[in-house]
Design a protein around this motif. Structure first.
Motif, mmCIF file in Angstrom:
data_model
loop_
_atom_site.group_PDB
_atom_site.id
_atom_site.type_symbol
_atom_site.label_atom_id
_atom_site.label_comp_id
_atom_site.label_asym_id
_atom_site.label_seq_id
_atom_site.Cartn_x
_atom_site.Cartn_y
_atom_site.Cartn_z
ATOM 1 N N ASN A 1 8.456 10.915 -0.852
ATOM 2 C CA ASN A 1 9.635 10.100 -1.057
ATOM 3 C C ASN A 1 11.049 9.780 -0.378
ATOM 4 O OD1 ASN A 1 9.898 13.255 -1.427
ATOM 5 N ND2 ASN A 1 11.370 13.272 -3.318
ATOM 6 N N ILE A 2 10.258 9.627 0.880
ATOM 7 C CA ILE A 2 10.915 9.136 2.624
ATOM 8 C C ILE A 2 10.541 8.771 3.336
ATOM 9 C CG2 ILE A 2 12.063 10.753 4.630
ATOM 10 C CD1 ILE A 2 10.964 13.244 3.259
ATOM 11 N N THR A 3 11.251 7.137 3.230
ATOM 12 C CA THR A 3 10.790 5.784 3.841
ATOM 13 C C THR A 3 11.444 6.598 5.214
ATOM 14 O OG1 THR A 3 9.981 4.855 2.116
ATOM 15 C CG2 THR A 3 10.479 3.739 4.174
ATOM 16 N N ILE A 4 11.382 5.788 6.641
ATOM 17 C CA ILE A 4 11.234 5.754 7.834
ATOM 18 C C ILE A 4 11.215 4.193 8.565
ATOM 19 C CG2 ILE A 4 11.843 6.624 10.508
ATOM 20 C CD1 ILE A 4 10.771 8.961 9.291
ATOM 21 N N GLY A 5 12.488 3.785 8.418
ATOM 22 C CA GLY A 5 11.626 2.031 9.073
ATOM 23 C C GLY A 5 13.289 1.767 9.215
ATOM 24 N N GLY B 1 9.087 -0.564 6.559
ATOM 25 C CA GLY B 1 9.311 1.120 7.020
ATOM 26 C C GLY B 1 7.326 1.889 6.869
ATOM 27 N N TYR B 2 7.961 3.186 6.841
ATOM 28 C CA TYR B 2 6.429 3.488 6.747
ATOM 29 C C TYR B 2 6.994 4.926 5.729
ATOM 30 C CZ TYR B 2 2.742 7.905 7.138
ATOM 31 O OH TYR B 2 1.794 8.383 6.587
ATOM 32 N N ARG B 3 6.261 5.139 4.504
ATOM 33 C CA ARG B 3 6.414 6.063 3.597
ATOM 34 C C ARG B 3 5.669 6.871 3.729
ATOM 35 N NH1 ARG B 3 6.135 3.809 -2.563
ATOM 36 N NH2 ARG B 3 5.837 5.601 -2.970
ATOM 37 N N THR B 4 6.025 8.266 3.302
ATOM 38 C CA THR B 4 5.469 9.336 2.968
ATOM 39 C C THR B 4 5.834 10.257 1.993
ATOM 40 O OG1 THR B 4 4.441 11.427 3.602
ATOM 41 C CG2 THR B 4 6.153 10.892 5.124
ATOM 42 N N VAL C 1 15.536 8.077 0.420
ATOM 43 C CA VAL C 1 14.955 9.195 0.468
ATOM 44 C C VAL C 1 15.381 9.172 -0.843
ATOM 45 C CG1 VAL C 1 14.685 11.508 0.506
ATOM 46 C CG2 VAL C 1 15.506 11.017 2.604
ATOM 47 N N TYR C 2 14.351 9.411 -1.718
ATOM 48 C CA TYR C 2 14.303 8.832 -3.438
ATOM 49 C C TYR C 2 13.701 10.083 -4.065
ATOM 50 C CZ TYR C 2 17.106 4.542 -3.011
ATOM 51 O OH TYR C 2 17.397 3.226 -2.614
ATOM 52 N N ILE D 1 0.568 -1.031 0.311
ATOM 53 C CA ILE D 1 -0.200 0.786 0.065
ATOM 54 C C ILE D 1 0.903 1.181 0.249
ATOM 55 C CG2 ILE D 1 -1.877 -1.082 1.147
ATOM 56 C CD1 ILE D 1 -0.767 0.216 3.660
ATOM 57 N N LYS D 2 0.497 2.298 -0.302
ATOM 58 C CA LYS D 2 1.383 3.446 -0.374
ATOM 59 C C LYS D 2 2.193 3.685 0.833
ATOM 60 C CE LYS D 2 0.596 8.351 -2.186
ATOM 61 N NZ LYS D 2 0.147 9.519 -2.351
ATOM 62 N N GLU D 3 1.895 3.702 1.918
ATOM 63 C CA GLU D 3 2.795 4.086 2.782
ATOM 64 C C GLU D 3 3.464 2.845 3.872
ATOM 65 O OE1 GLU D 3 -0.591 3.980 2.751
ATOM 66 O OE2 GLU D 3 -1.622 5.980 2.690
ATOM 67 N N ILE D 4 3.034 2.204 2.604
ATOM 68 C CA ILE D 4 4.013 0.353 3.767
ATOM 69 C C ILE D 4 5.269 0.405 2.201
ATOM 70 C CG2 ILE D 4 3.845 -1.608 4.714
ATOM 71 C CD1 ILE D 4 3.016 0.572 6.529
#
Length: 177
Positions: A147-151, A142-145, A175-176, A104-107
């Motif tokens: 172009n940044i993902t934290i995990g 990770g959690y994505r928002t 970050v991409y 899904i968009k956020e994961i």
């Protein structure tokens, strides 16, 4: 041999058809090339650490290709220099293959195989300098928002004697652009 008028016209027509065909193919190739780069994103990481007689710097650029909104595949490079005064200096150069999947968009789920060349030079003459290859295979989430993902990710091949990481678990910020 003299070309007759109708043979000359056929030759001109054939030349025009071939020229048109090549220009059409070339235009399609240009479209495909530009389309390819529209799906490529660049990113990576920077690291800098200083402390009591310790210095470490890392540069790790990467690029991924988005096959669609869910799956991406790419390559990365990395280089690290580490120095601990009066103890050791280390240089680490490596590369990786990165896969990203967004159910899904956020994961974002990830898999990354990394191969690093480690060269360690010790200031103590009683300790032998060494160089070796060490692999890592990370699986992460990770959690994505945007172009940044934290995990967090886990190294399935972690070896406490050879790994360049402190332990198998590692948090990340990806970050991409």
């Amino acid at each position: 041999m003299i070309l007759k008028a109708h043979s000359f016209r056929k030759l001109i027509a054939l030349f025009a058809i071939l020229l048109f065909s090549f220009s059409t193919i070339s235009a399609q190739d240009d479209k495909q090339k530009s389309d390819f780069w529209e799906h490529v994103r660049f990113g990576g990481g920077l690291g800098l650490s200083t402390g009591n007689k310790v210095f470490s710097a890392t540069l790790s650029p990467s690029a991924i290709y988005d096959f669609d909104s869910q799956f991406s595949l790419g390559l990365g490079l990395s280089g690290t220099y580490y120095s601990q005064k009066n103890i050791a200096k280390s240089t680490i150069i490596g590369g990786s293959i990165i896969s990203l999947y967004n159910p899904i968009k956020e994961i974002q789920l990830s898999g990354e195989f990394e191969q690093n060349r480690v060269s360690r030079n010790f200031d103590n003459p009683d300790i032998t300098d060494d160089s070796y290859w060490t692999p890592a295979f990370f699986v992460g989430a990770g959690y994505r928002t945007n172009n940044i993902t934290i995990g967090v990710r886990y190294d399935l091949l972690y070896d406490e004697n050879k790994s360049i990481y402190a332990n198998a678990w590692a948090p990340f910020i990806r970050v991409y652009f």
